[in-house]
Write an enzyme that holds these catalytic residues in place. Structure first.
Site, PDB file in Angstrom:
ATOM      1  N   GLY A  12      30.023  -8.008  12.402  1.00  0.00           N
ATOM      2  CA  GLY A  12      30.903  -8.524  11.372  1.00  0.00           C
ATOM      3  C   GLY A  12      31.906  -9.542  11.851  1.00  0.00           C
ATOM      4  N   SER A  13      32.026  -9.718  13.154  1.00  0.00           N
ATOM      5  CA  SER A  13      32.998 -10.654  13.712  1.00  0.00           C
ATOM      6  C   SER A  13      32.365 -12.021  13.952  1.00  0.00           C
ATOM      7  CB  SER A  13      33.556 -10.122  15.039  1.00  0.00           C
ATOM      8  OG  SER A  13      34.258 -11.143  15.727  1.00  0.00           O
ATOM      9  N   PRO A  14      32.808 -13.054  13.239  1.00  0.00           N
ATOM     10  CA  PRO A  14      32.266 -14.393  13.517  1.00  0.00           C
ATOM     11  C   PRO A  14      32.604 -14.862  14.919  1.00  0.00           C
ATOM     12  CG  PRO A  14      34.145 -14.530  12.027  1.00  0.00           C
ATOM     13  CD  PRO A  14      33.808 -13.081  12.153  1.00  0.00           C
TER      14      PRO A  14
END
EC number: 5.99.1.4
Length: 210
Positions: A12-14
């Site tokens: 979920g972390s770009p």
């Protein structure tokens, strides 16, 4: 003992996606392979009282714009060509991260990892929707029904919890987090320091034993 270098990530972390693009270059230059460690970012935030930049930067003048500028600089520096903002962000990643642990247990982590990042940050989709999730992985040739079933088993759930708790106990508060031996580094912008630490530690003389 070989130097242990960890990349602790949540799909979920770009910033974790962007950081991972630079890892192969560091591995080539240093000869040290990174260990990919799935953690649940929501669990880390809950345990530490932290929140995502999506929430923490809301309403702050100038800082979000500067962080966007830094992201563009990183993208140019590392020649990132496939990254796209996910219009459904933030995405609940519990299914994705349990799937990553299941894929590690089943020996299919690499193709699962690449497919997950592809459908989160290259051709972005709402990957917390079960049907979209399933169809995305099928389109990438992943036997996702087997992994979905495996991800429901207690050993997979416990493993993800244990990895997340271990990250917090060692100082993590977000993703991406890197450990070079016992040294912790947070964020994609610390990759230069990560590489310097790897080089420094592999050059240290091994203590002689009696």
């Amino acid at each position: 003992m070989p130097l242990k270098v960890e990349f602790q990530f949540d799909f979920g972390s770009p910033n974790a996606y962007l950081a991972e693009v630079a890892i192969p270059g560091i591995e080539r230059r240093t000869g040290v392979k990174f260990e990919y460690v799935p953690v649940l970012l929501g669990g880390i935030y809950k345990a530490t009282g932290n929140m995502s930049p999506f929430d923490s930067l809301r309403g702050i003048k100038n800082k979000p714009e500067y962080q966007a500028l830094e992201t563009q600089r990183f993208i140019r520096r590392h020649n990132v060509t496939k990254f796209r903002q996910n219009p459904f962000f933030p995405v609940n990643t519990l299914m994705l991260m349990r799937g990553a642990v299941a894929a590690q247990f089943e020996g299919v982590f690499e193709p699962y990892f690449r497919a997950a990042y592809h459908h989160m940050w290259e051709e972005p989709k709402k990957m917390d929707d079960v049907e979209i999730f399933r169809n995305a992985f099928i389109s990438s040739g992943i036997d996702i029904d087997r992994l979905i079933a495996r991800a429901q088993q207690d050993d997979v759930k416990k493993r993800l919890i244990d990895l997340t708790n271990d990250a917090v106990s060692r100082g993590a508060f977000g993703s991406p987090t890197f450990f070079v031996g016992k040294e912790m580094f947070f964020g994609k912008d610390q990759l230069r320091d990560v590489e310097e630490s790897i080089v420094e530690q592999i050059r240290q003389p091994v203590p002689k034993t009696a």
